[in-house]
Design a protein around this motif. Structure first.
Motif, short mmCIF file in Angstrom:
data_model
loop_
_atom_site.label_atom_id
_atom_site.label_comp_id
_atom_site.label_asym_id
_atom_site.label_seq_id
_atom_site.Cartn_x
_atom_site.Cartn_y
_atom_site.Cartn_z
N ASP A 105 -1.31 -10.43 13.55
CA ASP A 105 -1.68 -10.22 12.14
C ASP A 105 -0.97 -11.28 11.31
OD1 ASP A 105 -2.65 -9.14 9.78
OD2 ASP A 105 -1.16 -7.54 9.71
N GLU A 135 0.11 -4.81 5.74
CA GLU A 135 0.13 -4.31 4.36
C GLU A 135 -0.73 -3.07 4.20
OE1 GLU A 135 -1.03 -7.81 2.18
OE2 GLU A 135 1.01 -8.62 2.21
N SER A 136 -1.89 -3.01 4.86
CA SER A 136 -2.78 -1.85 4.72
C SER A 136 -2.15 -0.58 5.30
CB SER A 136 -4.15 -2.12 5.34
OG SER A 136 -4.08 -2.14 6.74
N TYR A 137 -1.21 -0.75 6.23
CA TYR A 137 -0.50 0.40 6.81
C TYR A 137 0.86 0.61 6.13
CZ TYR A 137 -3.83 1.22 10.55
OH TYR A 137 -4.97 1.56 11.26
N ALA A 138 1.13 -0.14 5.06
CA ALA A 138 2.41 -0.08 4.35
C ALA A 138 3.58 -0.39 5.29
CB ALA A 138 2.61 1.27 3.67
N PHE A 184 -9.49 -2.47 11.26
CA PHE A 184 -9.09 -3.87 11.38
C PHE A 184 -9.78 -4.50 12.58
CE2 PHE A 184 -5.92 -1.44 13.79
CZ PHE A 184 -5.99 -2.06 15.02
N LYS A 242 -2.28 -8.82 6.53
CA LYS A 242 -3.18 -7.92 5.79
C LYS A 242 -3.20 -6.52 6.41
CE LYS A 242 -4.95 -10.85 2.79
NZ LYS A 242 -3.99 -11.19 1.78
N VAL A 243 -3.20 -6.43 7.74
CA VAL A 243 -3.20 -5.12 8.38
C VAL A 243 -1.84 -4.46 8.20
CG1 VAL A 243 -3.50 -3.88 10.57
CG2 VAL A 243 -5.02 -5.79 9.99
N ASP A 262 -4.87 11.09 6.73
CA ASP A 262 -5.49 9.91 6.12
C ASP A 262 -6.36 9.20 7.16
OD1 ASP A 262 -4.09 10.36 3.78
OD2 ASP A 262 -2.64 8.72 4.09
N SER A 311 0.83 -1.20 0.00
CA SER A 311 0.00 0.00 0.00
C SER A 311 0.87 1.25 0.00
CB SER A 311 -0.88 0.03 1.25
OG SER A 311 -1.74 -1.07 1.28
N PRO A 351 -6.62 2.70 8.33
CA PRO A 351 -7.34 1.49 7.91
C PRO A 351 -7.90 0.74 9.12
CG PRO A 351 -5.24 1.67 6.75
CD PRO A 351 -5.24 2.72 7.83
N LEU A 395 0.99 5.83 4.58
CA LEU A 395 -0.02 6.71 5.16
C LEU A 395 0.59 8.05 5.52
CD1 LEU A 395 -1.85 4.15 7.47
CD2 LEU A 395 -2.59 5.00 5.24
#
Length: 155
Positions: free
Chosen positions: A95, A102-105, A14, A99-100, A9, A2, A12, A5
């Motif tokens: 995690d 990754e969503s926070y880079a 979770f 996935k989390v 922003d 991703s 994300p 952030l």
């Protein structure tokens, strides 16, 4: 991976299991500021140092209405051992599928001892009471990071 952030922003959302397997969501923490810190692995020297430093700062952070939450890809059972061994009293979340992260880079390519590897990028986010990113710190050092956060928060 991703996009990184930025302040402003929306963080994300979770829901992840804690060290006891109970679900914890970002939504459940609304109304307080939240420090989310992502670390590579429980019971390693750097991650232990960072986590123990957060534990030491909990009194000041709690007084400032800030909740600390640690997230790693470790399974809940390992997080429970880490919590007990180090006397950690804040939530540690698992995690496992990243996935989390990754969503926070906070997962992807990084340099480790001069080589490019794929893994957890040690990162910390300050999320405001409404669920927006106030501060995003990527590639932080385990040592001295909590003290820098305290200064940035005026504590």
């Amino acid at each position: 991976m991703s996009e990184r952030l930025q302040p402003g922003d929306v963080a994300p959302g979770f829901e992840l299991p804690d060290a006891d397997g109970a679900p914890v969501s970002l939504e459940s923490l609304r109304g307080r500021r939240v420090i989310l810190y992502f670390y590579p692995a429980a019971m390693t020297p750097g991650c232990t140092k960072e986590s123990v430093d957060f534990q030491g700062a909990l009194g000041d952070l709690d007084a400032a209405n800030v909740t600390v939450v640690g997230i790693s890809p470790d399974p809940p059972a390992k997080l429970a051992k880490f919590r007990e061994k180090e006397g950690l009293t804040f939530p540690l979340l698992s995690d496992a599928d990243k996935k989390v992260l990754e969503s926070y880079a906070a997962y992807g390519e990084k340099k480790s001892y001069g080589r490019v590897v794929v893994g957890v990028i040690r990162s910390t986010f300050l999320i405001d009471a409404d669920g927006k990113v106030e501060k995003a710190y990527y590639n932080v050092k385990a040592t001295g990071h909590v003290e820098r956060l305290r200064r940035d928060l005026g504590l």
